[in-house]
Design a protein around this motif. Structure first.
Motif, PDB file in Angstrom:
ATOM      1  N   SER A 276       2.551   1.138   3.766  1.00 63.94           N
ATOM      2  CA  SER A 276       1.736  -0.284   4.252  1.00 63.94           C
ATOM      3  C   SER A 276       1.464  -1.021   3.844  1.00 63.94           C
ATOM      4  O   SER A 276       1.600  -1.678   2.986  1.00 63.94           O
ATOM      5  CB  SER A 276       0.375   0.758   4.327  1.00 63.94           C
ATOM      6  OG  SER A 276      -0.389   1.180   2.611  1.00 63.94           O
TER       7      SER A 276
ATOM      8  N   GLY B  74       0.755  -1.473   0.107  1.00 67.91           N
ATOM      9  CA  GLY B  74       0.232   0.153  -0.213  1.00 67.91           C
ATOM     10  C   GLY B  74       0.607   1.316   0.078  1.00 67.91           C
ATOM     11  O   GLY B  74       1.916   1.312   0.080  1.00 67.91           O
TER      12      GLY B  74
ATOM     13  N   VAL C  79      -1.247  -3.903   2.631  1.00 63.75           N
ATOM     14  CA  VAL C  79      -2.610  -4.267   2.468  1.00 63.75           C
ATOM     15  C   VAL C  79      -3.211  -5.513   2.605  1.00 63.75           C
ATOM     16  O   VAL C  79      -3.142  -6.736   2.267  1.00 63.75           O
ATOM     17  CB  VAL C  79      -3.635  -3.653   1.283  1.00 63.75           C
ATOM     18  CG1 VAL C  79      -4.844  -3.781   0.649  1.00 63.75           C
ATOM     19  CG2 VAL C  79      -3.145  -2.391   1.223  1.00 63.75           C
TER      20      VAL C  79
ATOM     21  N   SER D 299      -8.213  -5.182   4.959  1.00 63.19           N
ATOM     22  CA  SER D 299      -7.036  -4.054   6.106  1.00 63.19           C
ATOM     23  C   SER D 299      -6.139  -3.597   5.984  1.00 63.19           C
ATOM     24  O   SER D 299      -5.542  -4.712   4.862  1.00 63.19           O
ATOM     25  CB  SER D 299      -7.805  -5.017   6.919  1.00 63.19           C
ATOM     26  OG  SER D 299      -8.986  -5.275   7.730  1.00 63.19           O
ATOM     27  N   VAL D 300      -5.623  -2.818   6.604  1.00 63.90           N
ATOM     28  CA  VAL D 300      -4.627  -1.955   6.370  1.00 63.90           C
ATOM     29  C   VAL D 300      -3.894  -2.154   7.368  1.00 63.90           C
ATOM     30  O   VAL D 300      -4.184  -1.413   8.464  1.00 63.90           O
ATOM     31  CB  VAL D 300      -4.723  -0.300   5.481  1.00 63.90           C
ATOM     32  CG1 VAL D 300      -3.219   0.274   5.728  1.00 63.90           C
ATOM     33  CG2 VAL D 300      -5.653  -0.133   4.355  1.00 63.90           C
TER      34      VAL D 300
ATOM     35  N   TRP E  60      -3.281  -1.827  12.824  1.00 63.74           N
ATOM     36  CA  TRP E  60      -4.280  -2.208  11.676  1.00 63.74           C
ATOM     37  C   TRP E  60      -4.886  -0.560  11.644  1.00 63.74           C
ATOM     38  O   TRP E  60      -4.760  -0.020  13.061  1.00 63.74           O
ATOM     39  CB  TRP E  60      -5.075  -3.160  12.458  1.00 63.74           C
ATOM     40  CG  TRP E  60      -5.257  -4.199  12.272  1.00 63.74           C
ATOM     41  CD1 TRP E  60      -5.070  -5.142  13.544  1.00 63.74           C
ATOM     42  CD2 TRP E  60      -4.974  -4.401  10.942  1.00 63.74           C
ATOM     43  NE1 TRP E  60      -4.824  -6.805  12.651  1.00 63.74           N
ATOM     44  CE2 TRP E  60      -4.425  -7.094  11.403  1.00 63.74           C
ATOM     45  CE3 TRP E  60      -4.460  -4.678   9.408  1.00 63.74           C
ATOM     46  CZ2 TRP E  60      -4.037  -7.582  10.808  1.00 63.74           C
ATOM     47  CZ3 TRP E  60      -4.241  -6.043   8.667  1.00 63.74           C
ATOM     48  CH2 TRP E  60      -4.037  -6.968   8.558  1.00 63.74           C
ATOM     49  N   GLN E  61      -4.715  -0.078  10.307  1.00 70.06           N
ATOM     50  CA  GLN E  61      -5.199   1.225  10.551  1.00 70.06           C
ATOM     51  C   GLN E  61      -7.171   1.058  10.746  1.00 70.06           C
ATOM     52  O   GLN E  61      -7.809   0.660   9.894  1.00 70.06           O
ATOM     53  CB  GLN E  61      -4.937   2.531   9.188  1.00 70.06           C
ATOM     54  CG  GLN E  61      -3.491   1.731   9.052  1.00 70.06           C
ATOM     55  CD  GLN E  61      -2.657   3.001   9.244  1.00 70.06           C
ATOM     56  OE1 GLN E  61      -2.527   4.054  10.319  1.00 70.06           O
ATOM     57  NE2 GLN E  61      -1.844   2.127  10.937  1.00 70.06           N
TER      58      GLN E  61
ATOM     59  N   LYS F 289      -0.210  -1.253   9.207  1.00 66.27           N
ATOM     60  CA  LYS F 289       1.276  -0.065   8.861  1.00 66.27           C
ATOM     61  C   LYS F 289       1.635  -0.305  10.398  1.00 66.27           C
ATOM     62  O   LYS F 289       1.914   0.310  11.507  1.00 66.27           O
ATOM     63  CB  LYS F 289       1.009   1.226   8.883  1.00 66.27           C
ATOM     64  CG  LYS F 289       0.909   2.341   8.198  1.00 66.27           C
ATOM     65  CD  LYS F 289       0.616   4.272   8.000  1.00 66.27           C
ATOM     66  CE  LYS F 289       1.513   4.067   6.972  1.00 66.27           C
ATOM     67  NZ  LYS F 289       2.416   5.398   7.386  1.00 66.27           N
TER      68      LYS F 289
END
Length: 199
Positions: free
Chosen positions: A166, A162, A168, A179-180, A192-193, A182
């Motif tokens: 990040s 990402g 993904v 979900s992302v 998780w973002q 980072k």
């Protein structure tokens, strides 16, 4: 002398029987991926059931990842039937820029990491999907930096790089279920973002 010959013959029969049983047992093991259902109307990754068969991931024993795990197998393209991955002659994962493992410096340091997805089986028999982030060290086995495990009957997972280092994480290939993940500098850990739609 007669007793020796009888013993040798009996030993050979026992060895032959053991070899036959070992081969029969190995042949009885399920494939890594089994698919039940109509592939013409439902995507293979929705129908797929994954059967972990290894006891380590990249040299790390399953029980060191989670104490309750007896098996864990990293998803790899060579473990999945080609007719599923290349449906219609096209590599759908490559076309979507997805992979089962991605490399990068996700925490912003000089150490390279690999993020990967796979399937685990607990010693109780429960199965699910996992995501690992590992430091790729110059010597020795990789160092675990992040583990996320989810018990689920739908074990498929894929990853994508990402923005801004990040990761993904996808639970499918043609949907918006992602979900992302980072690196959080303040917390000094991967996190998780929040979903922007929920804010």
């Amino acid at each position: 002398m007669l007793h020796t010959c009888t013993f040798v013959r009996a030993a050979r029969r026992i060895i032959a029987l053991c070899c036959w049983l070992a081969v029969a047992h190995a042949g009885a093991e399920p494939a890594f991926v089994t698919v039940e259902g109509d592939l013409k109307s439902i995507a293979w990754w929705v129908l797929a059931d994954f059967h972990p068969f290894t006891t380590e991931v990249r040299g790390i024993p399953a029980r060191e990842i989670r104490k309750s795990w007896c098996k864990a197998t990293e998803f790899r393209k060579d473990l999945i039937p080609r007719e599923l991955l290349f449906e219609g002659g096209t590599d759908a994962m490559a076309a979507a820029n997805m992979s089962f493992a991605i490399e990068g410096r996700f925490d912003g340091t000089a150490t390279k990491q690999v993020a990967l997805v796979g399937v685990f089986e607990e010693c109780s028999g429960d199965r699910g999907r996992f995501i690992l982030i590992l430091d790729q060290l110059a010597e020795g086995k990789p160092k675990i930096r992040f583990v996320n495990a989810l018990r689920t009957d739908h074990q498929f997972g894929a990853l994508q790089k990402g923005e801004d280092n990040s990761i993904v994480a996808w639970a499918c290939m043609e949907c918006d279920n992602f979900s992302v993940l980072k690196w959080d500098r303040k917390k000094r850990k991967f996190d998780w973002q929040p979903d922007p739609a929920e804010q």
